[in-house]
Design an enzyme around this catalytic site. Structure first.
Site, PDB file in Angstrom:
ATOM      1  N   LYS A 278      -0.350   8.076  -7.453  1.00 22.70           N
ATOM      2  CA  LYS A 278      -0.911   7.199  -6.425  1.00 22.70           C
ATOM      3  C   LYS A 278       0.246   6.260  -5.907  1.00 22.70           C
ATOM      4  O   LYS A 278       1.074   5.889  -6.536  1.00 22.70           O
ATOM      5  CB  LYS A 278      -2.127   6.292  -7.090  1.00 22.70           C
ATOM      6  CG  LYS A 278      -2.475   4.997  -6.295  1.00 22.70           C
ATOM      7  CD  LYS A 278      -3.528   5.266  -5.637  1.00 22.70           C
ATOM      8  CE  LYS A 278      -4.080   4.066  -4.716  1.00 22.70           C
ATOM      9  NZ  LYS A 278      -4.696   2.986  -5.791  1.00 22.70           N
TER      10      LYS A 278
ATOM     11  N   ASP B 150     -13.559   2.917  -5.378  1.00 22.36           N
ATOM     12  CA  ASP B 150     -12.752   1.845  -5.692  1.00 22.36           C
ATOM     13  C   ASP B 150     -13.425   1.081  -6.840  1.00 22.36           C
ATOM     14  O   ASP B 150     -13.210  -0.331  -6.784  1.00 22.36           O
ATOM     15  CB  ASP B 150     -12.206   0.826  -4.626  1.00 22.36           C
ATOM     16  CG  ASP B 150     -10.921   0.269  -4.711  1.00 22.36           C
ATOM     17  OD1 ASP B 150     -10.181   0.490  -5.933  1.00 22.36           O
ATOM     18  OD2 ASP B 150     -10.497  -0.541  -3.888  1.00 22.36           O
TER      19      ASP B 150
HETATM   20  N1  ARG Z   1      -8.097  -2.143  -3.390  1.00 22.59           N
HETATM   21  C1  ARG Z   1      -8.197  -2.545  -1.988  1.00 22.59           C
HETATM   22  C2  ARG Z   1      -7.303  -3.345  -1.484  1.00 22.59           C
HETATM   23  O1  ARG Z   1      -7.048  -4.434  -2.057  1.00 22.59           O
HETATM   24  C3  ARG Z   1      -9.638  -2.883  -1.875  1.00 22.59           C
HETATM   25  C4  ARG Z   1     -10.055  -3.210  -0.458  1.00 22.59           C
HETATM   26  C5  ARG Z   1     -11.589  -3.301  -0.175  1.00 22.59           C
HETATM   27  N2  ARG Z   1     -12.123  -3.662   0.967  1.00 22.59           N
HETATM   28  C6  ARG Z   1     -12.605  -2.527   1.592  1.00 22.59           C
HETATM   29  N3  ARG Z   1     -13.225  -3.250   2.803  1.00 22.59           N
HETATM   30  N4  ARG Z   1     -12.545  -1.360   1.489  1.00 22.59           N
HETATM   31  O2  ARG Z   1      -6.870  -3.367  -0.608  1.00 22.59           O
END
Ligand code: ARG
Length: 453
Positions: free
Chosen positions: A227, A360
């Site tokens: 990753k 996520d």
């Molecule tokens: N882990 C990601 C970041 O911090 C989460 C993003 C979440 N937001 C979204 N709209 N998908 O960038």
């Protein structure tokens, strides 16, 4: 010792005969204890080899794998056989989430936890989160970013049968530039080095040679996938989601090193330029993809790069922002990407970009993974397409098509059941009633496995 060549030949023949007897004996022992056969009656089967349902199907399971799938009329179920009766239900392959963080809890957010918790806390979280994920019908995950080497150990603990959980495709810590999305920003100089110097060794890399070293080290310690952090992020401090972080040369190095070792690379990328450089560098999947532009969509199509977009997250992050005291910087960044990510996802779907399901999880509670299906359909996919993103396509992305992702002879018996038609209303996947992984039943709210003929 042997007076002539024919004696040598005869001795070898005798040896061969002896070993044939021995292996025959073993074969007999194995034959006397064949793997248990289970007959799963599926009222409606979505096997994920097409977008269609088939009615009244029987799956014959031998041990941990599927031996046969056929119309009920053509599969004879012997008297006394073990039957799982899902004849009133909809049966699908176990779901796969290509972007989780099983180490993380979503019921609190405070950057200070990073300097409070020891790595043990992540281990405890993982035990609970893995079980919740499996109970929700996800029999496979690709875990994308944790302390070294949480996901590798979790995979081993689950595979050895020590704790219940999904099959894990494990990454190490996400590889980040200094001050990037994966660094500990916002503390006084030196705090991050006091915490986990080893983690920094595996994760923070500046310049292609440091990236090469990090990738090789991670592979040495058993990761399945790499990753990397191509752009800034939402839930980090001091960086911008739209801004490129790793350079093209650094990403190319990551891709080349990983591919040489037979590993794929997933790139966290919100910003348009970072997405395009990641695709050009040969990265296998774009995670988030929030601010992708038309050129990026065209490039992803041309390269066959998967998009793994966590389009449920926005609801949870903004819904909990006040309760969790989320810093204003993070709230503002989420407001900037949330809506655009969904609109751009719809454009990518319409253009025919390959989509794999990834949420996520860890940012929102584990076990709620299936809540994302609603948004995938709302933003342009058919229910069947969204389910295939979480089954056949997910297995393709994570290199597990040989074993997972469809219900066919030879694959693992990883299957779930729901009590209504998910092709009519994909949200029914938020309530999975039955879960089998590797032929073993982990959840059975229907009493389906009690039926013995
Ligand atoms: N882990 C990601 C970041 O911090 C989460 C993003 C979440 N937001 C979204 N709209 N998908 O960038």
């Amino acid at each position: 010792m042997f007076r002539n060549p024919s004696m040598l030949c005869r001795s070898l023949l005798a040896l061969a005969a002896f070993s044939a007897v021995i292996s025959g004996a073993f074969a007999q022992a194995a034959a006397s204890a064949p793997p248990p056969t289970v007959y799963v009656k599926a009222g409606h089967l979505f096997d994920a080899t097409s977008d269609q349902l088939r009615d009244n199907v029987v799956l014959v399971i031998e041990g941990e794998r599927i031996a046969k799938v056929g119309p009920a009329a053509q599969v004879a179920i012997p008297a006394g056989a073990t039957v799982v009766d899902l004849s009133q239900d909809w049966v699908l392959p176990g779901l796969i989430d290509c972007h989780t963080h099983l180490e993380s809890r979503a019921d609190k957010y405070d950057p200070i936890n990073e300097v409070k918790d020891t790595p043990f806390m992540g281990g405890f979280n993982g035990v609970v989160n893995a079980r919740q994920t499996l109970q929700a019908g996800f029999t496979g995950v690709r875990d994308l970013g944790s302390q070294p080497f949480f996901a590798v150990d979790l995979r081993r603990a689950i595979d050895s049968g020590y704790i219940p959980g999904p099959r894990v495709v494990a990454s190490g810590p996400a590889i980040s530039i200094t001050g990037g999305h994966g660094d500990m920003n916002g503390f006084a100089p030196g705090v991050e080095n006091m915490m986990y110097p080893a983690e920094r060794d595996f994760a923070i890399a500046d310049g292609p040679e440091q990236v090469r070293h990090a990738v090789r080290e991670q592979i040495k310690y058993g990761v399945d996938v790499i990753k990397i952090l191509a752009t800034g992020g939402v839930l980090s401090l001091g960086d911008k989601p739209g801004a490129e972080q790793l350079t093209y040369e650094e990403m190319k190095m990551a891709a080349d090193e990983a591919h040489r070792a037979g590993r794929k690379v997933a790139a966290h990328a919100h910003g348009a330029e970072g997405i395009k450089d990641a695709v050009r560098a040969g990265i296998d999947s774009i995670e988030h993809g929030s601010l992708i532009d038309q050129e990026g969509i065209d490039l992803m199509k041309a390269h066959g790069t998967y998009l793994v977009a966590d389009i449920y997250n926005d609801d949870y992050i903004l819904g909990k922002a006040i309760e969790f005291g989320l810093p204003k910087e993070n709230v503002d960044k989420e407001k900037m990407v949330g809506r655009l990510q969904r609109e751009n996802f719809a454009k990518a779907v319409a253009a025919g970009v390959k989509i794999a399901f990834g949420t996520d999880a860890g940012v929102y509670p584990h076990g709620d993974n299936a809540k994302q299906f609603h948004y995938m359909v709302k933003f342009g996919m058919t229910p069947a397409g969204a389910i295939r993103a979480a089954t056949s396509s997910a297995a393709d992305l994570i290199d597990r098509s040989k074993d997972e992702g469809t219900l066919e002879a030879g694959k693992y018996a990883d299957l779930i059941a729901v009590t209504a038609n998910p092709l009519d209303r994909v949200e029914v996947l938020e309530h999975v009633s039955f879960v089998m992984k590797g032929g073993k039943v982990y959840k059975d709210e229907l009493g389906a496995a009690q039926a013995v003929r």
